[in-house]
Design a protein around this motif. Structure first.
Motif, short mmCIF file in Angstrom:
data_model
loop_
_atom_site.label_atom_id
_atom_site.label_comp_id
_atom_site.label_asym_id
_atom_site.label_seq_id
_atom_site.Cartn_x
_atom_site.Cartn_y
_atom_site.Cartn_z
N PHE A 10 40.68 33.66 36.77
CA PHE A 10 39.83 34.80 36.22
C PHE A 10 40.76 35.94 36.27
N LEU A 11 41.16 36.36 37.45
CA LEU A 11 41.97 37.64 37.70
C LEU A 11 43.18 37.59 36.65
N ASP A 12 43.90 36.33 36.38
CA ASP A 12 44.95 36.29 35.42
C ASP A 12 44.55 36.60 33.96
N ALA A 13 43.40 35.95 33.78
CA ALA A 13 42.81 36.15 32.41
C ALA A 13 42.20 37.71 32.20
N SER A 173 37.56 45.15 22.45
CA SER A 173 37.72 44.75 23.66
C SER A 173 38.57 43.21 23.74
N LYS A 174 38.64 42.81 22.45
CA LYS A 174 39.41 41.42 22.33
C LYS A 174 38.70 40.39 23.25
N ILE A 175 37.32 40.61 23.73
CA ILE A 175 36.68 39.38 24.39
C ILE A 175 36.46 38.36 23.32
N ALA A 176 36.58 37.08 23.83
CA ALA A 176 36.03 36.02 22.96
C ALA A 176 34.55 35.82 22.86
N ALA A 180 33.10 34.28 28.20
CA ALA A 180 33.41 33.23 29.47
C ALA A 180 34.85 32.96 29.37
N GLU A 181 35.68 33.36 30.45
CA GLU A 181 36.94 33.10 30.36
C GLU A 181 37.40 31.54 30.80
N LEU A 182 36.64 30.94 31.59
CA LEU A 182 37.09 29.91 32.30
C LEU A 182 36.25 28.66 31.90
N THR A 183 36.78 27.46 31.99
CA THR A 183 36.07 26.28 31.71
C THR A 183 36.71 25.17 32.58
N LEU A 184 35.92 24.31 33.42
CA LEU A 184 36.43 23.23 34.15
C LEU A 184 35.50 21.84 33.63
N ASP A 185 36.45 20.68 33.83
CA ASP A 185 35.73 19.46 33.31
C ASP A 185 34.36 19.28 34.23
N ALA A 189 29.36 24.28 31.54
CA ALA A 189 29.38 25.57 30.62
C ALA A 189 30.58 26.48 30.90
N PRO A 190 30.90 27.15 30.02
CA PRO A 190 32.08 27.94 30.25
C PRO A 190 31.69 29.16 31.32
N PHE A 191 32.37 29.87 31.97
CA PHE A 191 31.83 30.91 33.00
C PHE A 191 33.02 31.99 33.17
N ALA A 192 32.57 32.87 33.83
CA ALA A 192 33.33 33.95 34.48
C ALA A 192 33.75 34.95 33.47
N PRO A 193 32.69 35.73 32.67
CA PRO A 193 32.81 36.85 31.83
C PRO A 193 33.74 37.96 32.25
#
Length: 251
Positions: A10-13, A173-176, A180-185, A189-193
């Protein structure tokens, strides 16, 4: 810290997004900050608005140590923040036609002022109508939004337009879409705004630009100091007294 932990990812994103807005939105930030400086120099007032979580970056520049004393929060009952009960009411109010006009009719905003409107999606009735109405009344409007939403979603305003379509200056802001910046198997749901991190940075960069532009013109920026340092309250009392006709959060 492992480079595979969600925290590190998340911090990298977030850092990547901040680098993108630094490199790609610099001219827009400079223009927006100059617009604010022009407004202050001409005797105008500054306002910021955001609904729901978009209110957080707006509140971050109001009555803020190191910020401009003349920045005011434009409030809409039930919409600013998530303290209304139920919290979902705020989301519903964003979609109500006519609400923005009613708010502006009873607000201190007037021609010659500047209004920063924050809306991540820029698609709801409230921010679009607010921008349209404010500009029609002679208010300069800066929009802080994710332009991607205009390409990937539909407007909820009757005009079929987005916030970005009714601003003097737009900060992207370039936000998608989905924020939500992260996904995990293992997570369904996507998470970490990251929208609050990036939008707050854009807001502070814009205010910093305004202060610098005013100083370059020989005008002392009306900045507040921390009340937790010696002399801070006396400094702030002086600034607030000098600009009392442009400050509305003390009334």
């Amino acid at each position: 810290m492992s480079d595979r932990t969600p925290a590190r990812q998340f911090l990298d994103a977030a850092i990547g997004l901040l680098e993108s807005v630094r490199d790609e939105e610099g001219e827009a930030v400079e223009a927006a900050g100059t617009l604010l400086a022009d407004t202050v120099a001409a005797g105008g007032r500054l306002f910021a608005f955001g609904a729901g979580h978009s209110s957080l970056p707006a509140q971050d520049v109001v009555y803020r140590a190191g910020g401009l004393a003349v920045m005011n929060l434009l409030t809409v009952p039930g919409v600013v923040g998530v303290d209304v009960m139920p919290a979902t009411l705020g989301s519903a109010l964003e979609r109500v036609d006519g609400l923005a006009t009613a708010v502006l009719d009873t607000s201190p905003l007037r021609a010659g002022d500047a209004l920063v409107i924050i809306s991540l999606s820029g698609r709801n009735a409230l921010p679009v109508e607010m921008a349209m109405t404010a500009r029609a009344r002679g208010v300069r409007v800066v929009g802080v939004t994710s332009v991607a939403y205009a390409a990937q979603t539909t407007s909820r305003n009757a005009s079929g337009t987005f916030l970005k379509d009714h601003c003097d200056i737009v900060l992207d802001s370039k936000i998608a879409v989905g924020d939500a910046e992260l996904t995990l198997d293992t997570v369904p749901a996507p998470f970490a705004p990251a929208s609050t991190v990036v939008t707050s940075a854009l807001m502070q960069a814009m205010v910093a630009t305004a202060a610098g532009v005013l100083a370059a013109r020989g005008i002392e920026p009306p900045l507040l100091r921390s009340g937790n340092v010696d002399g801070g309250h006396d400094w702030n009392d002086r600034v607030m007294e000098e600009y009392r006709d442009r400050i509305f959060y003390r009334r």
